[in-house]
Design a protein around this motif. Structure first.
Motif, mmCIF file in Angstrom:
data_model
loop_
_atom_site.group_PDB
_atom_site.id
_atom_site.type_symbol
_atom_site.label_atom_id
_atom_site.label_comp_id
_atom_site.label_asym_id
_atom_site.label_seq_id
_atom_site.Cartn_x
_atom_site.Cartn_y
_atom_site.Cartn_z
ATOM 1 N N ILE A 1 0.846 -1.191 0.000
ATOM 2 C CA ILE A 1 0.000 0.000 0.000
ATOM 3 C C ILE A 1 0.879 1.237 0.000
ATOM 4 O O ILE A 1 1.712 1.410 0.891
ATOM 5 N N CYS B 1 -6.752 -2.025 -13.508
ATOM 6 C CA CYS B 1 -6.895 -1.772 -12.065
ATOM 7 C C CYS B 1 -8.350 -1.496 -11.700
ATOM 8 O O CYS B 1 -9.192 -1.251 -12.564
ATOM 9 N N CYS C 1 -6.019 3.596 -6.702
ATOM 10 C CA CYS C 1 -6.427 2.381 -7.403
ATOM 11 C C CYS C 1 -5.891 1.150 -6.694
ATOM 12 O O CYS C 1 -5.061 1.249 -5.791
ATOM 13 N N GLY C 2 -6.412 0.000 -7.098
ATOM 14 C CA GLY C 2 -5.917 -1.280 -6.617
ATOM 15 C C GLY C 2 -5.738 -2.202 -7.806
ATOM 16 O O GLY C 2 -6.547 -2.174 -8.733
ATOM 17 N N HIS D 1 -0.868 -7.713 -4.301
ATOM 18 C CA HIS D 1 -1.933 -6.731 -4.464
ATOM 19 C C HIS D 1 -1.371 -5.361 -4.141
ATOM 20 O O HIS D 1 -0.794 -5.165 -3.076
ATOM 21 N N VAL E 1 -2.082 -1.291 -3.710
ATOM 22 C CA VAL E 1 -3.095 -0.263 -3.467
ATOM 23 C C VAL E 1 -2.378 1.077 -3.401
ATOM 24 O O VAL E 1 -1.406 1.220 -2.665
ATOM 25 N N PHE F 1 -9.301 5.073 1.844
ATOM 26 C CA PHE F 1 -9.018 3.702 2.265
ATOM 27 C C PHE F 1 -10.303 3.028 2.744
ATOM 28 O O PHE F 1 -10.633 1.934 2.325
ATOM 29 N N ALA G 1 -10.735 1.143 -0.545
ATOM 30 C CA ALA G 1 -9.750 0.060 -0.468
ATOM 31 C C ALA G 1 -10.233 -1.069 0.446
ATOM 32 O O ALA G 1 -9.946 -2.238 0.186
ATOM 33 N N TYR H 1 -12.209 -3.560 -1.374
ATOM 34 C CA TYR H 1 -11.292 -4.251 -2.287
ATOM 35 C C TYR H 1 -10.481 -5.306 -1.534
ATOM 36 O O TYR H 1 -10.329 -6.443 -1.986
ATOM 37 N N LEU H 2 -9.979 -4.930 -0.348
ATOM 38 C CA LEU H 2 -9.125 -5.851 0.410
ATOM 39 C C LEU H 2 -9.928 -6.915 1.143
ATOM 40 O O LEU H 2 -9.438 -8.019 1.370
#
Lengths: 419, 419
Positions: free
Chosen positions: A66, A130, A143-144, A151, A153, A166, A170, A173-174
């Motif tokens: 990250i 992404c 973006c991720g 991975h 981020v 975040f 994020a 996403y995570l």
């Protein structure tokens, strides 16, 4: 599968000490709550070679990388360029990101005096394939993406954008990557030193694996944190509960709260629950008791006010401390602490009043009382109690510890404990 | 020869996000002032293998390695053990460090109820041949040593120990490594925002190489640091002087001091020089003015005391603010600020008195005054002046900025400037 994240903050202003890396703190807390381990934070300046080096090291030891910062026009989108190259991704134009920035500028400058520059349009380029993290809090999108089992981020650096992005972009996403959660419980102790607490817990700390138990020293206080990993929150809490019970048995009333921000916040809650008011008479603490209490929003519901009596005249004239007590025992004495608390209660019309008079340093007082000797008192309807303390360390610490003792007296009185 | 330092902070609490790495910020600023480059910060948990890995990476890219944290008994002196091993040093007992800790514990608990534990004695072991950095601010000593061309400096983690030990012990140690000297001059500005200051100085900052000019924002203040490298102090000062003159011409009375710790310390010096006393009446600042002033050692020479009047009754009864002013204008008003300052001057018997009444937030007051509106007043013999301010930001910042305005009024009055 258990994941390990690593944080890389990009920004020369961090290396110059202009700002602290609060993004790392924010993200670490959030990652811990997601059950993702964090083993390293790195800070690097606005320098592509050194950033690339940091990325190469990090991707060898973490599977979630990250970055914060280095996305804006002032740094030529350093982070995006270096990360895209490191992971073999082309940058492609994202029309939605560009539209959002246009709208942002429109809102910022409706008279259209200032327009988006070419630099801003650069920000709309993102790594191919992404998941874009659109920025509702500023301009640069994050973006991720995934590449080679890692991975990545990317988040903007300003704390007002980093944390919100975040959480909103994020985390979903995570979350798809993780199983299980981490829960923690923080017990706060006042009245026993760090080494003594640690001495009592050493065996337990070493033997515990899940949950873990760790002490953190604050000024004159110790925080004990129990942290458990489990498949869901319920299971994590079930791991924490027996350890908490054992600690509560061991430390009893030295534990002033669990998951609370401070001793004074516990006092404010108790005062509000019981519909009582507080006032303060301060000599060596010089306003710190009042300041700490009124740092709390909502303090006005319970706090009447305080008197900082830095001279004997003020102690006598405003607080009504009898002149003969001042003459006979001196300002730093048990009888004067008592009279100050009683005086503050009377003069400011409160249910409870605390006082502190002592020697904050750097020098002993003219009666030879040593630095660190402080008398702290609590007065209530029909009673008063004085505690003599010996605080070590510099002026600031003596004052902080003395103020904490005053709050501890309030807390003990309002929970029916011995003073 | 130019040096490069790298900072490694040790502490799981940093990786969990319990605290921010403010030590890195503090040390980075100091290193920058010494002319030492910092290219990376790393944070690692209480884990010997990962610390060792971080050390191995760092010593390949920096010639000064500074660690913070991991020295106390709760982490088994992790940092000391790992660093000693990484650089092939034995740990040897340092009797002075042990004696200092004994004295520290003795002072903390003169009644000898609590003694030093075996854990504490472990802290007195230091790498062979090192320069011990005795700890006047806590227990764990730090140290500096050289091995294989790398200079290693170990500092305790708590910010109240790390910064002071760095300045008092590590700076002299590191200064011997650099050739030439770095001198800096810090001009402190109150009354103009950071972006406005920066805007005025942008060209100058970019064009200057030696000395350099850098602004640092503090809460409501700006510090301008001029830093020059030269072969000796005299030459460095000669580089600084013309830039300082130019800045003084540009910012005039907004500059409240050079190389001074704070606005309140300037006030204390002026009060002492002129043999005058100060008192304070505080509503929204809740004791912060008194607290900040009495943080200064020697404050008792000038400070009479303060009243924290958190209710209208205290404003009326203790400070003598007329009830009709409170009824007509409300507590947050120009006339009440005026009456509070006059009342504090009278009730506490001081030459000057400041007051602050306003809305610190989080919510507007019941008369609809917005968060951030504060009236700050100064009373003196025969006069009183009120300044209305609109401070942005959260509660804590509003309070800090309001207190600074109060000190600014004192400073301006005592130096004959317009209020």
């Amino acid at each position: 599968m258990s994941h390990t994240a690593e944080l890389i903050a990009v920004g020369t202003e961090l290396l110059l000490g202009n700002i602290a890396n609060t993004d790392a703190q924010t993200l670490s807390k959030e990652l811990s709550a997601l059950g993702i381990n964090v083993f390293y934070h790195t800070v690097v300046g606005d320098n592509p070679d050194r950033l690339r080096q940091a990325v190469d090291i990090a991707k060898g030891r973490a599977d979630i990388l990250i970055t914060t910062g280095g996305l804006g026009p002032t740094c030529d989108d350093l982070t995006k360029n270096v990360l895209a190259e490191a992971f073999g991704k082309k940058l492609v134009y994202n029309p939605e990101a560009a539209q959002r920035m246009e709208a942002y500028f429109q809102k910022l400058h409706p008279e259209a005096g200032q327009k988006m520059t070419e630099n801003n349009y650069q920000q709309a380029y993102l790594p191919e394939g992404c998941t874009p993290f659109q920025n509702d809090w500023g301009t640069a999108p994050g973006c991720g993406f995934e590449a080679g089992g890692v991975h990545v981020v990317m988040l903007p650096g300003p704390p007002s954008e980093c944390g919100p992005m975040f959480r909103a972009r994020a985390v979903p996403y995570l979350r798809d990557l993780t199983d299980g959660v981490i829960a923690s419980r923080s017990l706060r102790i006042f009245g026993m030193g760090e080494s003594a607490v640690e001495h009592q817990l050493r065996e337990q700390m070493n033997s515990l694996q899940n949950p873990t138990l760790a002490p953190y020293a604050k000024e004159g206080e110790v925080e004990l944190r129990i942290t458990a990993k489990a498949e869901d929150d319920h299971a994590a809490q079930a791991l924490i509960a027996p350890v908490e019970r054992e600690l509560r048995e061991r430390f009893g009333p030295l534990i002033y709260g669990a998951d609370v921000p401070s001793l004074e916040s516990v006092c404010l809650s108790l005062l509000r629950e019981q519909g009582l008011t507080l006032s303060a008479a301060e000599s060596c603490t010089g306003g710190l008791i009042a300041k700490r209490f009124t740092d709390l929003s909502g303090a006005s519901a319970a706090f009447r006010g305080g008197v900082v009596s830095y001279t004997n005249e003020v102690k006598h004239c405003v607080l009504g401390v009898p002149q003969d007590l001042l003459d006979q025992y001196g300002a730093v004495s048990e009888p004067v602490a008592r009279a100050m608390a009683e005086g503050a209660r009377r003069a400011l019309g409160a249910d409870l009043a605390v006082s502190a008079t002592g020697v904050a340093g750097p020098d002993a007082d003219d009666r030879g009382n040593p630095v660190g000797l402080v008398y702290v008192a609590l007065a209530w309807e029909g009673g008063v109690h004085v505690r003599a303390i010996h605080a070590a360390g510099p002026r600031e610490r003596v004052r902080t510890v003395a103020a904490s003792h005053a709050f501890d007296l309030v807390r003990r009185r309002l929970t029916g404990l011995d003073l």
